[in-house]
Enzyme design. Structure first.
Site, PDB file in Angstrom:
ATOM      1  N   ASP A 134     -33.859  65.823 -28.378  1.00 47.23           N
ATOM      2  CA  ASP A 134     -33.227  67.070 -28.149  1.00 47.23           C
ATOM      3  C   ASP A 134     -33.993  68.386 -26.934  1.00 47.23           C
ATOM      4  OD1 ASP A 134     -32.210  65.721 -30.190  1.00 47.23           O
ATOM      5  OD2 ASP A 134     -32.322  67.407 -31.399  1.00 47.23           O
TER       6      ASP A 134
ATOM      7  N   ARG B  53     -32.002  71.142 -41.215  1.00 50.06           N
ATOM      8  CA  ARG B  53     -32.721  71.105 -39.999  1.00 50.06           C
ATOM      9  C   ARG B  53     -32.927  72.034 -38.829  1.00 50.06           C
ATOM     10  NH1 ARG B  53     -30.473  66.512 -40.566  1.00 50.06           N
ATOM     11  NH2 ARG B  53     -29.029  65.562 -38.772  1.00 50.06           N
TER      12      ARG B  53
ATOM     13  N   PHE C 176     -39.157  68.344 -36.157  1.00 48.02           N
ATOM     14  CA  PHE C 176     -37.780  67.852 -35.824  1.00 48.02           C
ATOM     15  C   PHE C 176     -37.102  69.054 -35.015  1.00 48.02           C
ATOM     16  CE2 PHE C 176     -35.727  64.328 -38.767  1.00 48.02           C
ATOM     17  CZ  PHE C 176     -36.512  63.986 -38.417  1.00 48.02           C
TER      18      PHE C 176
HETATM   19  C1  FRU Z   1     -30.584  65.704 -33.165  1.00 49.03           C
HETATM   20  C2  FRU Z   1     -31.395  65.228 -33.782  1.00 49.03           C
HETATM   21  C3  FRU Z   1     -31.790  66.649 -34.881  1.00 49.03           C
HETATM   22  C4  FRU Z   1     -33.496  66.262 -35.372  1.00 49.03           C
HETATM   23  C5  FRU Z   1     -33.096  65.582 -34.118  1.00 49.03           C
HETATM   24  C6  FRU Z   1     -34.577  64.836 -34.512  1.00 49.03           C
HETATM   25  O1  FRU Z   1     -30.769  64.293 -32.095  1.00 49.03           O
HETATM   26  O2  FRU Z   1     -30.783  64.304 -34.745  1.00 49.03           O
HETATM   27  O3  FRU Z   1     -30.555  66.999 -35.828  1.00 49.03           O
HETATM   28  O4  FRU Z   1     -33.905  67.618 -35.689  1.00 49.03           O
HETATM   29  O5  FRU Z   1     -32.438  65.076 -33.459  1.00 49.03           O
HETATM   30  O6  FRU Z   1     -35.480  63.892 -33.571  1.00 49.03           O
END
Ligand code: FRU
Length: 720
Positions: free
Chosen positions: A297, A425, A353
């Site tokens: 992300d 999250r 994250f």
């Molecule tokens: C989306 C995700 C988020 C999380 C992150 C972890 O791709 O699953 O929800 O924060 O990637 O890398």
């Protein structure tokens, strides 16, 4: 931790009792594609046995063969059961490999006779919370000999360690247990930091080792790495620049005493073996990729003093997902990016994250120490995802910078929002001007997003929830058809699909059902920039481009930044996406055509060869059945009668607008991003384009096509 650690493999040992002798009887080894005649309920078990570690999970080890039961499918929130057909108990013991969370009754394996639980076991109790390493467990079932039984694996546990790992269920006359075969050592090295980086060798697929960097008696980094013992696939770097001059200790949990991999770790001011940096075969030439390791992300998109900041989910130490850290790059034009090094590192609260960033113009948090405004990052502390945070839940934290994002401090009273539910999250924070306060939209679980407000970024109050999308929420306002007096709020999630509605600072009221955003094969987890200056006024989005970079020292990429607008169409209000105009900064040789009619079989572009292009085309379909481009072998086709645009199996409806079809296409080494009719259709297509085909083709079938205008720009690499 003891100096000597044990590397263990499972073998048979123990004594035969004679109660039920004979060979082992395999109940299940979970090596098939599906679960066969076992009955599945719920989602936690996925489509079939897992091929090892699942996305987002710490490394799973200790299972046999290639697959196992692993209920971490889609994370800890999913639940379900897996039940065997009946079998007869014919041996003294039932042995199985078990790992995962310690939740009696919640995440467990049960032996059922006549539907009643007669034996049960749960994940290991020698680790806080659980462990992903499977270990043998045995039930003595001598008293049940001859009975008809079933095995049921249960996962009704959500939240931290709410999953179970099972493999190799075997009836046997003996207990299986682990015996020591090789001794390995906790290995450490003390040294004074002289250079910016420690170079570490990586071999994809090698056993992962846990490393810790200790400075002044404190663990400042902890991560896992597939350490190469022989020829590495590539080198990664642990940035130790901030510890220059200090004596530090690098520790690996378990390694052969004379580990060549550990010995080869070396200090340097650059990445070892990186002479081809940015010129690697699959390196996208105008899309952001990390120099080394995995990205997913986009995070913390924010503009401050002439710089676009792009943070990203980064595994600095490996090719696959893991060790989530916020990587950081800046750009003056959204095209040329400079990596600044990782900004936020895993700590005792978890790995880092996804989340967002904002400039605290009014110093509401009181973090400002000098003249620069403070950039504040909001992220999820993913507890339990690194060794140092075992047992911690997912919470929300902040970090800030007083020097234009060059150095970062994690807030001393983190987390600022405690655990709510499940894998809550991905905080997106914006300044809500009408109510003069901060607003956060947070993904909670199972498609639910929640809204919070704050005066100071530290204390947050929860207001409302809406069931809409999975992960990575975004919330912003856009003018309809550019009319500043008619604005609508957009709420979207990981897929980019969106709701249009009203937002009063506390609650989102939708005015539409969910609308599909993009039509490609690689778009996910996008975000838009905060603090874009009023004079600019654009709403700019960057998404993760899911493309596997096989054989490269990096993996995945970002998609090209797009500008989002809201426009009225005959289907209602829709969000349009167009590449940002800054693409012009890498325009090279231009070819232009006007008012040309093409017949089937002709190719206007036969003289053009290359791998990086920007195409702008306007067609009058005339009597053509279908027309389009073939880009290095990949067709981008418009079917006139069907009114459909398609590429690589993806399709989108696209009507002729005022008699025209307009296509804008960006071509890089691993993506073809297609924009139909000024962004009404956005179709980003990922995939490696063939090395031996660098041609472009413009074709028409079943009739002639008129090109009103066509501009093709070769693009220069954005990397120096
Ligand atoms: C989306 C995700 C988020 C999380 C992150 C972890 O791709 O699953 O929800 O924060 O990637 O890398």
């Amino acid at each position: 931790m003891s100096k000597w650690m044990l590397c263990i493999i499972a073998v048979l040992s123990g004594c035969s009792t004679g109660v039920a002798g004979g060979k082992d009887i395999l109940v299940a080894d979970f090596e098939g594609k599906g679960y066969g005649d076992w009955k599945v309920t719920g989602e936690a078990f996925g489509p079939g046995p897992a091929r090892g570690t699942l996305s987002g999970q710490m490394e799973v080890s200790g299972y046999q063969g290639k697959a196992l039961v692993n209920t971490y499918f889609e994370g800890d929130e999913t639940t379900g059961t897996l039940t065997s057909p009946t079998f007869e108990i014919q041996r003294k013991y039932i042995n199985f490999l078990i790992g995962g969370g310690m939740h009696p009754g919640g995440a467990c394996i049960n032996l059922l006779i006549d539907g009643k639980i007669v034996r049960t076991a749960t994940g290991p109790n020698d680790q806080p919370g659980g462990t992903e390493r499977l270990d043998w467990r045995s039930w003595d079932v001598a008293d049940l000999a001859g009975k008809t039984a079933k095995i049921q694996i249960v996962d009704k546990q959500k939240g931290g360690w709410g999953h179970i790992n099972i493999d190799q269920i075997v009836q046997s006359s003996e207990k299986k247990k682990l015996v020591v075969v090789v001794e390995e050592q906790e290995t450490s090295r003390q040294f004074v930091v002289r250079k910016r980086y420690l170079n570490l060798p990586v071999k994809n697929g090698a056993r992962k080792r846990i490393f810790r960097l200790i400075v002044d008696g404190k663990v400042v980094r902890d991560f896992d790495i597939a350490l190469a013992e022989d020829e590495p696939d590539f080198w990664v770097v642990l940035d130790v620049g901030e510890f220059k001059g200090k004596e530090v200790t690098l520790k690996a949990d378990s390694l052969a005493a004379d580990s060549k991999g550990f010995k080869s770790i070396v200090q340097a001011d650059s990445i070892k073996d990186s002479k081809d940096l940015y010129r690697e075969k699959l390196r996208p030439q105008f899309h952001f990729t990390s120099q080394r390791g995995w990205n997913n992300d986009s995070n913390g998109l924010v503009f401050y003093k002439g710089e676009w900041h792009l943070f990203y989910q980064h595994n600095p130490y490996g090719w696959p997902w893991g060790n989530m850290t916020w990587g950081h790059a800046v750009s003056k034009d959204l095209v040329h990016w400079e990596e600044l090094g990782d900004a936020i590192h895993p700590d005792k609260l978890g790995t880092i994250f996804s989340g967002s960033a904002a400039v605290d113009e009014g110093n509401t948090a009181g973090f400002q120490t000098g003249d620069e405004k403070v950039i504040v990052c909001f992220y999820t502390s993913a507890g339990g995802r690194n060794p140092e945070s075992r047992g911690q839940p997912f919470t929300q934290s902040i970090a800030y910078s007083n020097d234009r994002g060059r150095t970062w401090t994690t807030y001393k009273n983190n987390p600022v929002i405690g655990h709510i539910r499940g894998g809550n999250r991905d905080p997106k924070v914006i300044w809500h001007e009408p109510t003069k306060q901060w607003v956060m939209v947070l993904y909670i679980e199972q498609g639910v997003m929640a809204f919070f407000t704050s005066q100071d970024l530290k204390k947050w109050e929860r207001h409302s929830e809406i069931k809409c999308y999975h992960e990575c929420p975004e919330l912003f306002e856009l003018a309809v058809d550019g009319d500043k007096n008619n604005k609508k709020w957009i709420l979207y999630g990981g897929s980019g699909d969106y709701l249009v509605g009203q937002f009063d600072g506390k609650e989102f009221k939708k005015e539409t059902e969910s609308i599909r955003f993009q039509r490609g094969n690689c778009f996910y987890a996008s975000q838009t920039f905060n603090n874009v200056p009023k004079e600019d006024g654009r709403r700019i989005q960057i998404a993760w481009g899911r493309v596997a970079m096989t054989g490269m020292p990096f993996n995945q990429q970002m998609l090209f930044p797009v500008e989002l607008t809201l426009r009225t169409t005959d289907e209602g209000i829709r969000m349009f996406a167009e590449p940002v105009r800054e693409i012009e900064s890498i325009h090279g040789k231009k070819r232009a055509f006007k008012a040309k009619t093409i017949k089937p079989g002709e190719n206007l572009l036969s003289g053009i060869k290359g791998d990086l292009f920007h195409i702008l085309a306007e067609f009058s379909p005339g009597d053509a059945g279908e027309f389009g481009f073939v880009i290095r072998g990949t067709p981008v086709v418009y079917r006139v009668e069907k009114k459909q645009l398609s590429c690589k199996g993806k399709t989108a409806d696209l009507k002729v607008s005022h008699g025209k079809i307009r296509l804008e296409i960006l071509i890089d080494r691993t993506t073809i991003e297609i924009f139909g009719n000024d962004g009404r259709v956005y179709m980003p297509i990922g995939g490696i384009l063939p090395d031996d085909n660098r041609t472009l083709d413009l074709f028409t079938k079943d009739g002639n096509i008129t090109i009103d205008s066509l501009e093709i720009y070769e693009l220069r690499s954005a990397w120096k």
